[in-house]
Design a protein around this motif. Structure first.
Motif, PDB file in Angstrom:
ATOM      1  N   TYR A 133     -12.334 -17.010  -2.259  1.00  0.00           N
ATOM      2  CA  TYR A 133     -11.809 -16.073  -3.256  1.00  0.00           C
ATOM      3  C   TYR A 133     -11.080 -16.888  -4.315  1.00  0.00           C
ATOM      4  O   TYR A 133     -10.318 -17.795  -3.991  1.00  0.00           O
ATOM      5  N   ARG A 134     -11.328 -16.543  -5.555  1.00  0.00           N
ATOM      6  CA  ARG A 134     -10.643 -17.172  -6.678  1.00  0.00           C
ATOM      7  C   ARG A 134      -9.795 -16.091  -7.332  1.00  0.00           C
ATOM      8  O   ARG A 134     -10.325 -15.129  -7.872  1.00  0.00           O
ATOM      9  N   LEU A 135      -8.478 -16.267  -7.254  1.00  0.00           N
ATOM     10  CA  LEU A 135      -7.543 -15.304  -7.813  1.00  0.00           C
ATOM     11  C   LEU A 135      -6.956 -15.855  -9.102  1.00  0.00           C
ATOM     12  O   LEU A 135      -6.521 -17.008  -9.143  1.00  0.00           O
ATOM     13  N   GLN A 136      -6.967 -15.052 -10.140  1.00  0.00           N
ATOM     14  CA  GLN A 136      -6.229 -15.401 -11.352  1.00  0.00           C
ATOM     15  C   GLN A 136      -4.820 -14.866 -11.136  1.00  0.00           C
ATOM     16  O   GLN A 136      -4.636 -13.672 -10.893  1.00  0.00           O
ATOM     17  N   VAL A 137      -3.827 -15.768 -11.194  1.00  0.00           N
ATOM     18  CA  VAL A 137      -2.448 -15.369 -10.931  1.00  0.00           C
ATOM     19  C   VAL A 137      -1.573 -15.686 -12.143  1.00  0.00           C
ATOM     20  O   VAL A 137      -1.838 -16.628 -12.889  1.00  0.00           O
TER      21      VAL A 137
ATOM     22  N   SER B 211       0.857  -1.182   0.000  1.00  0.00           N
ATOM     23  CA  SER B 211       0.000   0.000   0.000  1.00  0.00           C
ATOM     24  C   SER B 211       0.894   1.234   0.000  1.00  0.00           C
ATOM     25  O   SER B 211       1.995   1.227   0.553  1.00  0.00           O
ATOM     26  N   HIS B 212       0.408   2.270  -0.645  1.00  0.00           N
ATOM     27  CA  HIS B 212       1.163   3.514  -0.764  1.00  0.00           C
ATOM     28  C   HIS B 212       0.373   4.626  -0.094  1.00  0.00           C
ATOM     29  O   HIS B 212      -0.856   4.645  -0.158  1.00  0.00           O
TER      30      HIS B 212
ATOM     31  N   SER C  89       8.553 -18.588  -5.682  1.00  0.00           N
ATOM     32  CA  SER C  89       8.113 -18.014  -6.955  1.00  0.00           C
ATOM     33  C   SER C  89       7.061 -16.942  -6.710  1.00  0.00           C
ATOM     34  O   SER C  89       6.187 -17.096  -5.866  1.00  0.00           O
ATOM     35  N   SER C  90       7.156 -15.869  -7.487  1.00  0.00           N
ATOM     36  CA  SER C  90       6.235 -14.749  -7.348  1.00  0.00           C
ATOM     37  C   SER C  90       5.151 -14.808  -8.426  1.00  0.00           C
ATOM     38  O   SER C  90       5.449 -15.019  -9.600  1.00  0.00           O
ATOM     39  N   TRP C  91       3.910 -14.639  -7.999  1.00  0.00           N
ATOM     40  CA  TRP C  91       2.753 -14.602  -8.893  1.00  0.00           C
ATOM     41  C   TRP C  91       2.025 -13.276  -8.702  1.00  0.00           C
ATOM     42  O   TRP C  91       1.743 -12.889  -7.572  1.00  0.00           O
ATOM     43  N   GLN C  92       1.728 -12.587  -9.792  1.00  0.00           N
ATOM     44  CA  GLN C  92       0.959 -11.348  -9.726  1.00  0.00           C
ATOM     45  C   GLN C  92      -0.529 -11.681  -9.794  1.00  0.00           C
ATOM     46  O   GLN C  92      -0.942 -12.504 -10.608  1.00  0.00           O
ATOM     47  N   VAL C  93      -1.321 -11.054  -8.940  1.00  0.00           N
ATOM     48  CA  VAL C  93      -2.771 -11.252  -8.975  1.00  0.00           C
ATOM     49  C   VAL C  93      -3.335 -10.409 -10.112  1.00  0.00           C
ATOM     50  O   VAL C  93      -3.175  -9.192 -10.141  1.00  0.00           O
TER      51      VAL C  93
ATOM     52  N   GLU D 264      -6.089  -6.867  -6.896  1.00  0.00           N
ATOM     53  CA  GLU D 264      -5.191  -6.999  -8.041  1.00  0.00           C
ATOM     54  C   GLU D 264      -3.815  -6.405  -7.758  1.00  0.00           C
ATOM     55  O   GLU D 264      -2.867  -6.660  -8.490  1.00  0.00           O
ATOM     56  N   ALA D 265      -3.675  -5.642  -6.701  1.00  0.00           N
ATOM     57  CA  ALA D 265      -2.376  -5.068  -6.342  1.00  0.00           C
ATOM     58  C   ALA D 265      -1.523  -6.043  -5.541  1.00  0.00           C
ATOM     59  O   ALA D 265      -0.355  -5.775  -5.279  1.00  0.00           O
TER      60      ALA D 265
END
Length: 119
Positions: free
Chosen positions: A113-117, A29-30, A94-98, A85-86
């Motif tokens: 929750y179903r996340l597309q990664v 968070s920013h 391993s890194s996966w982006q949401v 999504e952030a």
């Protein structure tokens, strides 16, 4: 007589705990710090169990869902905050982006929750 989805939420959490694996959900968070006049970033992590599933070939359109994308199922009751999504998922280093987040919430009770990664 109405159906209570709360007991179903517990079942979802138990199944994901049993069949899933340990992951880390990383949130960034920013914000603006008025004391310093600077923008700052806060990173928080939550360890939990998640269940990765593959998309069927018919679900991959090459744009929204690409080859290599996976769906990650998370029990709503295991989360301290709703994913976005952030967020980033760390699985065995391993890194996966949401890419997208869907919430299954029948009767007002968040179950899953179903996340597309994507890597």
């Amino acid at each position: 007589m109405s159906f209570s989805y709360q007991c179903l939420a517990g079942t979802v959490a138990r199944e994901i705990a049993e069949k899933g694996r340990d992951i880390i959900l990383r949130r960034r968070s920013h914000g603006f710090d008025p004391a310093t006049g600077q923008m700052n970033e806060t990173v928080s992590e939550q360890s939990l169990r998640g269940l990765f599933t593959l998309y069927e070939l018919s679900q991959r359109d090459g744009t929204t869902v690409r080859q290599g994308d996976q769906a990650l199922l998370l029990a709503a009751e295991d989360l301290t905050a709703a994913p976005s999504e952030a967020d980033e998922v760390i699985d065995d280093g391993s890194s996966w982006q949401v890419m997208s987040v869907e919430r299954l919430q029948p009767g007002g009770t968040a179950l899953l929750y179903r996340l597309q990664v994507r890597q």
